[in-house]
Scaffold this motif. Sequence first.
Motif, PDB file in Angstrom:
ATOM      1  N   VAL A 137      29.320  28.063  51.451  1.00  0.00           N
ATOM      2  CA  VAL A 137      30.116  26.973  50.870  1.00  0.00           C
ATOM      3  C   VAL A 137      31.241  27.553  50.022  1.00  0.00           C
ATOM      4  CG1 VAL A 137      30.062  25.013  49.281  1.00  0.00           C
ATOM      5  CG2 VAL A 137      28.199  25.340  50.937  1.00  0.00           C
ATOM      6  N   TRP A 138      30.928  28.578  49.235  1.00  0.00           N
ATOM      7  CA  TRP A 138      31.937  29.224  48.378  1.00  0.00           C
ATOM      8  C   TRP A 138      33.057  29.826  49.225  1.00  0.00           C
ATOM      9  CZ3 TRP A 138      34.410  33.772  47.572  1.00  0.00           C
ATOM     10  CH2 TRP A 138      35.019  33.981  46.330  1.00  0.00           C
ATOM     11  N   VAL A 139      32.692  30.540  50.296  1.00  0.00           N
ATOM     12  CA  VAL A 139      33.688  31.176  51.160  1.00  0.00           C
ATOM     13  C   VAL A 139      34.593  30.129  51.799  1.00  0.00           C
ATOM     14  CG1 VAL A 139      33.995  32.497  53.305  1.00  0.00           C
ATOM     15  CG2 VAL A 139      32.319  33.246  51.607  1.00  0.00           C
ATOM     16  N   LEU A 140      34.013  29.020  52.257  1.00  0.00           N
ATOM     17  CA  LEU A 140      34.817  27.951  52.864  1.00  0.00           C
ATOM     18  C   LEU A 140      35.783  27.349  51.841  1.00  0.00           C
ATOM     19  CD1 LEU A 140      32.111  26.134  55.042  1.00  0.00           C
ATOM     20  CD2 LEU A 140      34.024  27.529  55.858  1.00  0.00           C
ATOM     21  N   ALA A 141      35.300  27.159  50.612  1.00  0.00           N
ATOM     22  CA  ALA A 141      36.166  26.611  49.564  1.00  0.00           C
ATOM     23  C   ALA A 141      37.293  27.579  49.233  1.00  0.00           C
ATOM     24  CB  ALA A 141      35.338  26.308  48.314  1.00  0.00           C
ATOM     25  N   TYR A 142      36.974  28.862  49.125  1.00  0.00           N
ATOM     26  CA  TYR A 142      38.002  29.871  48.831  1.00  0.00           C
ATOM     27  C   TYR A 142      39.041  29.905  49.949  1.00  0.00           C
ATOM     28  CZ  TYR A 142      40.005  34.307  47.232  1.00  0.00           C
ATOM     29  OH  TYR A 142      40.862  35.288  46.775  1.00  0.00           O
ATOM     30  N   ALA A 143      38.568  29.888  51.201  1.00  0.00           N
ATOM     31  CA  ALA A 143      39.485  29.939  52.345  1.00  0.00           C
ATOM     32  C   ALA A 143      40.380  28.705  52.391  1.00  0.00           C
ATOM     33  CB  ALA A 143      38.684  30.064  53.640  1.00  0.00           C
ATOM     34  N   PHE A 144      39.824  27.558  52.038  1.00  0.00           N
ATOM     35  CA  PHE A 144      40.602  26.309  52.090  1.00  0.00           C
ATOM     36  C   PHE A 144      41.704  26.296  51.036  1.00  0.00           C
ATOM     37  CE2 PHE A 144      41.334  21.879  50.800  1.00  0.00           C
ATOM     38  CZ  PHE A 144      41.666  21.317  52.028  1.00  0.00           C
ATOM     39  N   PHE A 145      41.392  26.748  49.814  1.00  0.00           N
ATOM     40  CA  PHE A 145      42.353  26.648  48.717  1.00  0.00           C
ATOM     41  C   PHE A 145      43.234  27.892  48.562  1.00  0.00           C
ATOM     42  CE2 PHE A 145      39.026  23.636  47.264  1.00  0.00           C
ATOM     43  CZ  PHE A 145      39.831  22.506  47.126  1.00  0.00           C
ATOM     44  N   LEU A 146      42.670  29.080  48.845  1.00  0.00           N
ATOM     45  CA  LEU A 146      43.391  30.313  48.515  1.00  0.00           C
ATOM     46  C   LEU A 146      43.639  31.239  49.701  1.00  0.00           C
ATOM     47  CD1 LEU A 146      41.515  31.181  45.185  1.00  0.00           C
ATOM     48  CD2 LEU A 146      43.689  29.979  45.444  1.00  0.00           C
ATOM     49  N   GLY A 147      43.068  30.936  50.864  1.00  0.00           N
ATOM     50  CA  GLY A 147      43.249  31.814  52.017  1.00  0.00           C
ATOM     51  C   GLY A 147      42.035  32.699  52.239  1.00  0.00           C
ATOM     52  N   TRP A 148      42.243  33.813  52.941  1.00  0.00           N
ATOM     53  CA  TRP A 148      41.120  34.681  53.284  1.00  0.00           C
ATOM     54  C   TRP A 148      40.484  35.265  52.026  1.00  0.00           C
ATOM     55  CZ3 TRP A 148      39.126  34.398  57.886  1.00  0.00           C
ATOM     56  CH2 TRP A 148      39.938  34.059  58.969  1.00  0.00           C
ATOM     57  N   PRO A 149      39.147  35.283  51.953  1.00  0.00           N
ATOM     58  CA  PRO A 149      38.474  35.890  50.791  1.00  0.00           C
ATOM     59  C   PRO A 149      38.775  37.383  50.688  1.00  0.00           C
ATOM     60  CG  PRO A 149      36.953  34.525  52.055  1.00  0.00           C
ATOM     61  CD  PRO A 149      38.190  34.664  52.884  1.00  0.00           C
ATOM     62  N   GLN A 150      38.540  37.921  49.515  1.00  0.00           N
ATOM     63  CA  GLN A 150      38.751  39.343  49.282  1.00  0.00           C
ATOM     64  C   GLN A 150      37.805  40.175  50.158  1.00  0.00           C
ATOM     65  OE1 GLN A 150      41.110  40.440  47.417  1.00  0.00           O
ATOM     66  NE2 GLN A 150      41.656  38.692  46.138  1.00  0.00           N
ATOM     67  N   PRO A 151      38.282  41.272  50.760  1.00  0.00           N
ATOM     68  CA  PRO A 151      37.392  42.094  51.605  1.00  0.00           C
ATOM     69  C   PRO A 151      36.238  42.714  50.822  1.00  0.00           C
ATOM     70  CG  PRO A 151      39.511  43.188  51.247  1.00  0.00           C
ATOM     71  CD  PRO A 151      39.664  41.798  50.747  1.00  0.00           C
ATOM     72  N   THR A 152      36.390  42.822  49.504  1.00  0.00           N
ATOM     73  CA  THR A 152      35.319  43.401  48.695  1.00  0.00           C
ATOM     74  C   THR A 152      34.068  42.527  48.674  1.00  0.00           C
ATOM     75  OG1 THR A 152      36.401  42.398  46.764  1.00  0.00           O
ATOM     76  CG2 THR A 152      36.825  44.735  47.177  1.00  0.00           C
ATOM     77  N   ILE A 153      34.165  41.300  49.201  1.00  0.00           N
ATOM     78  CA  ILE A 153      32.990  40.431  49.237  1.00  0.00           C
ATOM     79  C   ILE A 153      31.864  41.053  50.072  1.00  0.00           C
ATOM     80  CG2 ILE A 153      33.638  39.077  51.282  1.00  0.00           C
ATOM     81  CD1 ILE A 153      32.636  36.583  49.777  1.00  0.00           C
ATOM     82  N   PHE A 154      32.230  41.970  50.978  1.00  0.00           N
ATOM     83  CA  PHE A 154      31.217  42.635  51.802  1.00  0.00           C
ATOM     84  C   PHE A 154      30.390  43.640  50.993  1.00  0.00           C
ATOM     85  CE2 PHE A 154      34.368  41.272  54.999  1.00  0.00           C
ATOM     86  CZ  PHE A 154      33.526  40.554  55.829  1.00  0.00           C
ATOM     87  N   LEU A 155      30.790  43.885  49.737  1.00  0.00           N
ATOM     88  CA  LEU A 155      29.994  44.746  48.855  1.00  0.00           C
ATOM     89  C   LEU A 155      28.883  43.969  48.163  1.00  0.00           C
ATOM     90  CD1 LEU A 155      32.865  46.788  47.128  1.00  0.00           C
ATOM     91  CD2 LEU A 155      31.379  47.534  49.007  1.00  0.00           C
ATOM     92  N   LEU A 156      28.867  42.666  48.339  1.00  0.00           N
ATOM     93  CA  LEU A 156      27.882  41.835  47.648  1.00  0.00           C
ATOM     94  C   LEU A 156      26.430  42.246  47.918  1.00  0.00           C
ATOM     95  CD1 LEU A 156      27.665  39.453  45.702  1.00  0.00           C
ATOM     96  CD2 LEU A 156      27.667  37.915  47.687  1.00  0.00           C
ATOM     97  N   PRO A 157      26.061  42.637  49.158  1.00  0.00           N
ATOM     98  CA  PRO A 157      24.667  43.065  49.372  1.00  0.00           C
ATOM     99  C   PRO A 157      24.233  44.224  48.487  1.00  0.00           C
ATOM    100  CG  PRO A 157      25.739  42.643  51.473  1.00  0.00           C
ATOM    101  CD  PRO A 157      26.801  42.556  50.419  1.00  0.00           C
ATOM    102  N   PHE A 158      25.161  45.105  48.092  1.00  0.00           N
ATOM    103  CA  PHE A 158      24.803  46.227  47.227  1.00  0.00           C
ATOM    104  C   PHE A 158      24.453  45.754  45.817  1.00  0.00           C
ATOM    105  CE2 PHE A 158      27.465  48.113  50.531  1.00  0.00           C
ATOM    106  CZ  PHE A 158      26.677  49.189  50.914  1.00  0.00           C
TER     107      PHE A 158
END
Length: 263
Positions: A137-158
């Motif tokens: 839901v957060w990613v969809l909201a970010y994409a809708f209002f601000l565009g593509w999410p930051q690539p660093t989001i893939f570090l979240l599992p760490f």
Amino acid sequence: MNSHSIHPAALVTSLWTNRRLIRTLVKREVLGRYRGSVLGIFWSFFHPLLMLGVYSFVFGEIFKSRFADNSHSRIEFTLLLFAGLLIFNLFAECINKAPTLILNHANFVKKVVFPLEILPWVAIGSALFHTIISLCVWVLAYAFFLGWPQPTIFLLPFILVPFSCLLVGISWMLASLGVYLRDINQVVTLGVSSLMFISPIFYPVASLPESIRPILYANPLTPVIEWTRQVMYWGGIPDLSGILMFTFACGGICWIGFFWFQK
């Protein structure tokens, strides 16, 4: 290996050996929560959105909270608030359940030979499912209002993997205590509710006087929330040494919790 072994290898062995059982119980836990409701599993989307709307209105509009002095964007505040709530809700769901994990599965204790040590893994698996839904839901909201999410989001599992190990370790301790001390459930509920307001969910750490910041940093949720916002919204990379120290600490607490539970 002895079923009540306290060796760290027994922790990993139990998780691997019972992985199919854990997956089945997680699925049953997730589906059972919404069984009989009209919207079913879609409530896992609507609930975080509803709570986010309430918190965003109260703290963003009424109290005029901001995460930067020069920021007047309600979108920024909402997304940063949601990122903090992702972590807190994961924590709250696991810890609030922990004291009654064994009491609520008494049939497993009395009637069948069951690996009780997997119950915290089932709880964290169910909580992570809802966290992932909220993250989508957060990613969809970010994409809708601000565009593509930051690539660093893939570090979240760490960040989430060691944090999950920390939660499992604490859950082992609370689950065993909950069998003997029934009041522990009330204490934990009050503690979790209080922790919500002494965690940097609705405000940044920088907004507090320096004299009380050490108290906030004593809260284990503080670095996790800060790192999560950094990789999800700001596009930054957390300090590697801090992540490594946190990972080792979480691993140690996880094993201590397992040791406590087995004993």
